[in-house]
Design a protein around this motif. Structure first.
Motif, PDB file in Angstrom:
ATOM      1  N   LEU A  82       0.643  -0.728   0.177  1.00  0.00           N
ATOM      2  CA  LEU A  82       0.129  -0.298   0.121  1.00  0.00           C
ATOM      3  C   LEU A  82       1.167   0.882   0.420  1.00  0.00           C
ATOM      4  CD1 LEU A  82      -2.693  -1.673   2.898  1.00  0.00           C
ATOM      5  CD2 LEU A  82      -2.611  -1.071   0.844  1.00  0.00           C
ATOM      6  N   THR A  83       0.616   2.065  -1.259  1.00  0.00           N
ATOM      7  CA  THR A  83       1.258   3.567  -1.037  1.00  0.00           C
ATOM      8  C   THR A  83      -0.011   4.362  -1.684  1.00  0.00           C
ATOM      9  OG1 THR A  83       1.700   3.537  -3.542  1.00  0.00           O
ATOM     10  CG2 THR A  83       3.143   2.250  -2.431  1.00  0.00           C
ATOM     11  N   PHE A  84       0.947   5.436  -0.527  1.00  0.00           N
ATOM     12  CA  PHE A  84      -0.044   6.861  -0.046  1.00  0.00           C
ATOM     13  C   PHE A  84       1.044   8.039  -0.313  1.00  0.00           C
ATOM     14  CE2 PHE A  84      -2.158   3.597   1.875  1.00  0.00           C
ATOM     15  CZ  PHE A  84      -3.696   3.075   1.690  1.00  0.00           C
ATOM     16  N   VAL A  85       0.102   9.223  -1.223  1.00  0.00           N
ATOM     17  CA  VAL A  85       0.860  10.719  -1.728  1.00  0.00           C
ATOM     18  C   VAL A  85      -0.125  11.439  -1.208  1.00  0.00           C
ATOM     19  CG1 VAL A  85       2.388  11.295  -2.914  1.00  0.00           C
ATOM     20  CG2 VAL A  85       2.453   9.354  -3.754  1.00  0.00           C
ATOM     21  N   GLN A  86       0.274  11.684  -0.127  1.00  0.00           N
ATOM     22  CA  GLN A  86      -0.669  13.170   0.144  1.00  0.00           C
ATOM     23  C   GLN A  86       0.141  14.487  -0.106  1.00  0.00           C
ATOM     24  OE1 GLN A  86      -3.370  10.825   2.161  1.00  0.00           O
ATOM     25  NE2 GLN A  86      -3.879  13.303   2.191  1.00  0.00           N
ATOM     26  N   GLU A  87      -0.772  15.125  -0.115  1.00  0.00           N
ATOM     27  CA  GLU A  87      -0.651  16.756  -0.628  1.00  0.00           C
ATOM     28  C   GLU A  87      -0.184  17.212   0.544  1.00  0.00           C
ATOM     29  OE1 GLU A  87       0.016  18.899  -2.874  1.00  0.00           O
ATOM     30  OE2 GLU A  87       0.263  17.590  -3.736  1.00  0.00           O
ATOM     31  N   ARG A  93       6.926  22.199  -4.151  1.00  0.00           N
ATOM     32  CA  ARG A  93       7.098  21.809  -5.495  1.00  0.00           C
ATOM     33  C   ARG A  93       6.525  22.791  -6.507  1.00  0.00           C
ATOM     34  NH1 ARG A  93      11.046  19.085  -3.111  1.00  0.00           N
ATOM     35  NH2 ARG A  93      10.866  17.094  -2.904  1.00  0.00           N
ATOM     36  N   GLU A  94       7.699  22.552  -7.792  1.00  0.00           N
ATOM     37  CA  GLU A  94       7.826  23.866  -8.843  1.00  0.00           C
ATOM     38  C   GLU A  94       7.209  22.760 -10.484  1.00  0.00           C
ATOM     39  OE1 GLU A  94      11.118  25.692 -10.258  1.00  0.00           O
ATOM     40  OE2 GLU A  94      10.557  27.338  -8.243  1.00  0.00           O
ATOM     41  N   MET A 135       1.402   5.859 -14.925  1.00  0.00           N
ATOM     42  CA  MET A 135       2.288   6.863 -15.815  1.00  0.00           C
ATOM     43  C   MET A 135       2.845   8.500 -14.506  1.00  0.00           C
ATOM     44  SD  MET A 135       3.476   8.971 -19.235  1.00  0.00           S
ATOM     45  CE  MET A 135       2.123   9.842 -18.494  1.00  0.00           C
ATOM     46  N   ARG A 136       1.597   8.860 -14.240  1.00  0.00           N
ATOM     47  CA  ARG A 136       1.521   9.747 -13.486  1.00  0.00           C
ATOM     48  C   ARG A 136       1.939   9.457 -11.981  1.00  0.00           C
ATOM     49  NH1 ARG A 136      -4.037  12.611 -16.048  1.00  0.00           N
ATOM     50  NH2 ARG A 136      -3.856  13.483 -17.874  1.00  0.00           N
ATOM     51  N   TYR A 137       0.910   8.566 -11.574  1.00  0.00           N
ATOM     52  CA  TYR A 137       1.515   8.353  -9.911  1.00  0.00           C
ATOM     53  C   TYR A 137       2.861   8.008 -10.171  1.00  0.00           C
ATOM     54  CZ  TYR A 137       0.768   6.027  -5.895  1.00  0.00           C
ATOM     55  OH  TYR A 137       1.159   5.649  -3.941  1.00  0.00           O
ATOM     56  N   GLY A 138       3.626   7.188 -11.230  1.00  0.00           N
ATOM     57  CA  GLY A 138       5.201   7.277 -10.880  1.00  0.00           C
ATOM     58  C   GLY A 138       5.636   8.328 -11.233  1.00  0.00           C
ATOM     59  N   MET A 139       5.127   9.396 -11.693  1.00  0.00           N
ATOM     60  CA  MET A 139       5.898  10.620 -10.883  1.00  0.00           C
ATOM     61  C   MET A 139       5.950  11.520  -9.790  1.00  0.00           C
ATOM     62  SD  MET A 139       5.464  12.015 -15.499  1.00  0.00           S
ATOM     63  CE  MET A 139       6.581  13.435 -15.005  1.00  0.00           C
ATOM     64  N   ILE A 140       4.458  11.119  -9.542  1.00  0.00           N
ATOM     65  CA  ILE A 140       3.824  11.959  -7.997  1.00  0.00           C
ATOM     66  C   ILE A 140       4.919  11.220  -7.037  1.00  0.00           C
ATOM     67  CG2 ILE A 140       2.039  11.968  -6.385  1.00  0.00           C
ATOM     68  CD1 ILE A 140      -0.274  12.654  -8.914  1.00  0.00           C
ATOM     69  N   ARG A 141       5.193   9.943  -6.748  1.00  0.00           N
ATOM     70  CA  ARG A 141       5.591   9.777  -5.676  1.00  0.00           C
ATOM     71  C   ARG A 141       7.092  10.121  -5.873  1.00  0.00           C
ATOM     72  NH1 ARG A 141       5.709   3.440  -4.154  1.00  0.00           N
ATOM     73  NH2 ARG A 141       6.103   4.732  -2.824  1.00  0.00           N
ATOM     74  N   ALA A 142       7.928  10.498  -7.521  1.00  0.00           N
ATOM     75  CA  ALA A 142       8.981  10.496  -7.456  1.00  0.00           C
ATOM     76  C   ALA A 142       9.420  11.801  -7.308  1.00  0.00           C
ATOM     77  CB  ALA A 142       9.637  10.336  -9.189  1.00  0.00           C
ATOM     78  N   GLN A 143       8.628  12.714  -8.086  1.00  0.00           N
ATOM     79  CA  GLN A 143       8.767  14.063  -6.701  1.00  0.00           C
ATOM     80  C   GLN A 143       8.063  14.796  -5.197  1.00  0.00           C
ATOM     81  OE1 GLN A 143       5.203  15.266  -9.849  1.00  0.00           O
ATOM     82  NE2 GLN A 143       6.911  15.660 -10.828  1.00  0.00           N
TER      83      GLN A 143
END
Length: 270
Positions: free
Chosen positions: A155-160, A199-200, A243-251
């Motif tokens: 389970l992975t989550f990215v929170q603003e 983040r820019e 693709m978008r989620y992978g980039m979000i996690r990387a950023q």
């Protein structure tokens, strides 16, 4: 009722309660008095208009001598208690070997405390009734079994960052929520990341998203908007979301950096 499946379950339960009550030679007021509930509730349950609590079914089973035939319907009634869209999502989560989610407006539902979830549903417009709020909160908490089942799902989550600072429900509710994030973030199969506001570059500007990789290898996307949620199954669309989620996690910050960041926010905001 919200959907035909729930309605059918409740009508079946209602007919069973009525049949056993009449076989026992009891009136609705007599049954209500015997099990500690009002006549109106007994009537509503028998007509399939109200969702009986487990205690209602247990006591009715005992008083009416049903030998477990009423009490055993608690499982079906519990499922009917939850809205259809929640039941459908819970089924997918139960099949998932991997689940990833980006949340931009509030703490993701699977990470919420009961108090935080209640605050969210209480501010909904048009307003929910107290019974509806209870129903939705219970449904959301029931989905948390995804954290405990074996084999474990990843389970992975990215929170603003803003979701960590917005005091929905008040400062104490927020503090408890942040403490919960820190606790659950220690689990080996759970990774929580924070997307800093500064983040820019940000691949999540199109909104929140969820990805579910199922046991059969298929990956599905799930999107929520103001009035509707949508399941995404078209492979090309799912590929874009991946693709978008992978980039979000990387950023975003790393999981370790994120837990440190949450601790920092707790000190600043609560």
């Amino acid at each position: 009722m919200e959907d035909e499946e729930s309605e059918a379950v409740l009508k079946t339960v209602g007919r069973q309660v009525k049949m056993w009550r009449e076989s026992a030679g009891m009136t609705q007021p007599e049954l209500g008095a015997a099990i500690g509930y009002g006549e109106d509730l007994v009537s509503s349950v028998e007509r399939g208009r109200r969702i009986p609590k487990p205690d209602f079914l247990d006591k009715a089973d005992e008083v009416l001598g049903a030998g477990g035939k009423i009490a055993t319907m608690k499982v079906d009634v519990e499922r009917a208690r939850y809205p259809k869209k929640v039941r459908d999502l819970a089924r997918l989560e139960d099949e998932a070997v991997e689940l990833g989610a980006y949340a931009g407006h509030h703490i993701h539902g699977l990470l919420q405390t009961p108090e935080y979830a209640r605050a969210l549903y209480a501010m909904r417009r048009p307003a929910f009734t107290e019974e509806e709020v209870d129903r939705y909160v219970s449904a959301r908490m029931a989905r948390k079994t995804v954290f405990d089942r074996v084999p474990r799902a990843q389970l992975t989550f990215v929170q603003e960052e803003v979701t960590l600072r917005r005091p929905l429900g008040g400062r104490m509710v927020l503090r408890q929520q942040l403490e919960h994030l820190l606790e659950i973030g220690q689990s080996r199969h759970v990774e929580i990341q924070v997307m800093p506001t500064a983040r820019e570059d940000h691949a999540g500007m199109a909104g929140s998203l969820r990805l579910l990789k199922l046991r059969d290898g298929k990956t599905l996307g799930h999107l929520e908007a103001q009035l509707h949620s949508r399941l995404v199954s078209e492979p090309r669309d799912v590929q874009v979301l991946e693709m978008r989620y992978g980039m979000i996690r990387a950023q975003a910050l790393t999981p370790r950096e994120s837990l440190t960041f949450i601790e920092k926010v707790m000190g600043e905001e609560t």
